[in-house]
Design a protein around this motif. Structure first.
Motif, PDB file in Angstrom:
ATOM      1  N   ASP A 174       8.055  15.661  -8.367  1.00 26.74           N
ATOM      2  CA  ASP A 174       8.694  15.531  -9.680  1.00 26.74           C
ATOM      3  C   ASP A 174       8.928  14.065 -10.045  1.00 26.74           C
ATOM      4  N   LEU A 175       9.140  13.234  -9.040  1.00 28.22           N
ATOM      5  CA  LEU A 175       9.377  11.804  -9.270  1.00 28.22           C
ATOM      6  C   LEU A 175       8.075  10.997  -9.198  1.00 28.22           C
ATOM      7  N   HIS A 176       6.947  11.694  -9.246  1.00 28.11           N
ATOM      8  CA  HIS A 176       5.619  11.052  -9.286  1.00 28.11           C
ATOM      9  C   HIS A 176       5.346  10.212  -8.034  1.00 28.11           C
ATOM     10  N   CYS A 177       5.771  10.774  -6.882  1.00 20.60           N
ATOM     11  CA  CYS A 177       5.486  10.145  -5.588  1.00 20.60           C
ATOM     12  C   CYS A 177       4.452  10.981  -4.849  1.00 20.60           C
TER      13      CYS A 177
ATOM     14  N   GLU B 113       0.799  -1.223   0.000  1.00 15.95           N
ATOM     15  CA  GLU B 113       0.000   0.000   0.000  1.00 15.95           C
ATOM     16  C   GLU B 113       0.829   1.269   0.000  1.00 15.95           C
ATOM     17  N   HIS B 114       2.019   1.230   0.578  1.00 15.51           N
ATOM     18  CA  HIS B 114       2.872   2.415   0.528  1.00 15.51           C
ATOM     19  C   HIS B 114       4.327   2.021   0.747  1.00 15.51           C
TER      20      HIS B 114
ATOM     21  N   ASP C 163       2.955   5.507  -5.508  1.00 19.91           N
ATOM     22  CA  ASP C 163       3.052   5.926  -6.901  1.00 19.91           C
ATOM     23  C   ASP C 163       1.803   6.734  -7.247  1.00 19.91           C
ATOM     24  N   ASP C 164       1.983   7.941  -7.830  1.00 20.48           N
ATOM     25  CA  ASP C 164       0.820   8.813  -8.034  1.00 20.48           C
ATOM     26  C   ASP C 164      -0.133   8.307  -9.118  1.00 20.48           C
ATOM     27  N   SER C 165       0.306   7.349  -9.933  1.00 23.76           N
ATOM     28  CA  SER C 165      -0.580   6.833 -10.973  1.00 23.76           C
ATOM     29  C   SER C 165      -1.338   5.581 -10.538  1.00 23.76           C
ATOM     30  N   THR C 166      -0.699   4.752  -9.723  1.00 25.21           N
ATOM     31  CA  THR C 166      -1.336   3.493  -9.305  1.00 25.21           C
ATOM     32  C   THR C 166      -1.894   3.559  -7.889  1.00 25.21           C
TER      33      THR C 166
ATOM     34  N   GLY D 114       0.603  16.716  -5.385  1.00 23.43           N
ATOM     35  CA  GLY D 114       1.368  17.954  -5.381  1.00 23.43           C
ATOM     36  C   GLY D 114       0.901  18.997  -4.395  1.00 23.43           C
ATOM     37  N   LEU D 115      -0.171  18.710  -3.615  1.00 22.76           N
ATOM     38  CA  LEU D 115      -0.678  19.697  -2.657  1.00 22.76           C
ATOM     39  C   LEU D 115       0.395  20.091  -1.652  1.00 22.76           C
TER      40      LEU D 115
END
Length: 451
Positions: free
Chosen positions: A139-142, A115-116, A164-167, A342-343
């Motif tokens: 920037d690294l999509h975290c 999960e993380h 991961d910001d996409s999954t 990104g908040l």
């Protein structure tokens, strides 16, 4: 065989927890009796602290094979707690056979590794550091799910959970983790810093997050004093007073502490003593007039008291650091907003652009909502002026960022009339007489047992 014997003794003498709301007019009394085991005091204090309960008094005794504690406890509003769910949780947790059972708040590794990804960071403190770290992670999509950041003595430490910001899942690719580590270490590296920054994955298993931060900062030697060229000079009167003296009659070292009272103070002290491999045999904690007094009779786990001046000085420094890491004269800001990728990077960038320095932060998100608490000063370590706060709130959103009213600077407590130990002549005379003396002097409603 020793371990099996200990288990047998524990089964024959299960822990007993009594929660009493009648004996004291202004606090709930919690009495814990159990077979003694290294770490049990920390376990009890951790359970109470994680429920946001405040310990105003404590009486500790663990000589021999039995552990006896009496706590005066209130909630954050200053009242007794009567919630049946909280009472049942305390009893079930403290009467459990597993002393290491953690409470469900403020933990690292509590969720599945799927999960993380849990990251630990250490480096040199400087204004804007958290903003730079958050910018790199974005920037690294975290995506930062939750985090805890502390600073002390020019050092910074953090435990951060990212996905991961996409999954929305943990990051497990070794190459990507190596890239994250390289970028974060580059950001964390300070000028003329003799100690290299570190980024590591948290160890497997469940670890209490705040205890882990104490361990990280201790390993980073944040207790070593540093000279600041610029910044706010701390008043000597606001610094904790810690002493360590010998009690030659019974081969103990007596640790006495006097400091401003604050939430989780007792946890921070017991956490540090436990991780330094010291055992508290007797102790008294008393908070009054916004000031806390603590006294402990300790030995190392090998059964010996502190034996050298160097060890004594190190213990004093480490306890001072434990008190100071969470103590703060900073302005407290609370952000409540819809969570998004990104908040955190955007919020911390606004702080940096307005010359705010983040000294401590707790980041959390749940059900699409972000709730973050920041403790800030200006870049010199002084209080933030109202115009700067108004500017920051307008930029972020007046309704999203709130200033938490300070409980007020503690009024200067009445000077102690004597420097003698709280226990006084605790170890002079027969033990039964001394336990009666503590009961009568402290107002504890429960008679302590003699061994």
């Amino acid at each position: 065989m020793d371990d099996e014997y200990a288990k047998l003794i524990r089964r024959m003498n299960p822990p007993r927890v009594v929660i009493d709301n009648d004996s004291c007019k202004d606090a709930t009394i919690i009495q814990v009796d159990s077979v003694n085991k290294h770490g049990i005091l920390l376990h009890v204090v951790q359970v109470l602290t994680d429920l946001d309960l405040v310990i105003t008094k404590a009486y500790i005794s663990s000589d021999g094979g039995w552990f006896m504690n009496v706590f005066n406890v209130i909630d954050r509003s200053g009242n007794k707690f009567r919630d049946k769910g909280v009472i049942n949780h305390i009893q079930q947790t403290l009467e459990s056979d597993d002393v290491s059972t953690p409470s469900l708040r403020g933990t690292v590794g509590l969720m599945s590794s799927k999960e993380h990804t849990s990251i630990e960071l250490t480096g040199t403190e400087r204004p804007g550091l958290l903003s730079e770290v958050c910018a790199v992670l974005t920037d690294l999509h975290c995506n930062v799910v939750n985090a805890e950041i502390w600073t002390h003595n020019a050092r910074a430490a953090a435990v951060v959970h990212v996905t991961d910001d996409s999954t929305g899942c943990a990051i497990e690719d070794p190459k990507r983790l190596a890239t994250i580590k390289a970028r974060l270490c580059s950001v964390l590296k300070g000028n003329n810093d003799m100690r290299s920054p570190k980024m590591t994955l948290s160890p497997p298993g469940v670890t209490h997050r705040e205890r882990r931060l104490h361990q990280i900062m201790f390993a980073d030697r944040d207790y070593v004093k540093v000279d600041r060229v610029q910044g706010r000079a701390e008043e000597k009167s606001s610094r904790p007073q810690v002493t360590a003296v010998d009690c030659s009659e019974k081969d103990y070292t007596v640790i006495s502490m006097r400091s401003k009272d604050r939430p989780k103070l007792l946890f921070d002290i017991i956490c540090t003593l436990t991780d330094m491999q010291y055992v508290v045999f007797h102790g008294v904690v008393h908070a009054r007039q916004m000031e806390a007094y603590q006294e402990y009779y300790i030995r190392h786990v090998d059964g010996l008291p502190i034996s050298s001046e160097a060890e004594r000085e190190r213990v004093v420094q480490c306890l001072e650091a434990a008190i100071e890491r969470r103590a703060s004269e900073c302005l407290e800001l609370e952000l409540c907003a819809e969570d998004r990728i990104g908040l955190l990077s955007d919020i911390t960038r606004i702080f940096r652009e307005n010359s705010l320095s983040i000294k401590r932060a707790t980041i959390s998100s749940k059900d699409g909502k972000a709730r973050d608490t920041f403790y800030v000063t200006d870049v010199t370590g002084n209080s933030v002026d109202d115009m700067t706060i108004d500017s920051v709130r307008r930029e972020i959103g007046q309704s999203l960022l709130q200033v938490i009213p300070n409980s007020g600077s503690p009024a200067k407590a009445e000077e102690a009339k004597t420097n003698s130990c709280i226990f006084g002549s605790f170890f002079r005379g027969k033990s039964s007489q001394n336990f009666k003396m503590i009961k009568s002097c402290s107002g504890c409603p429960y008679p302590l047992k003699t061994m």
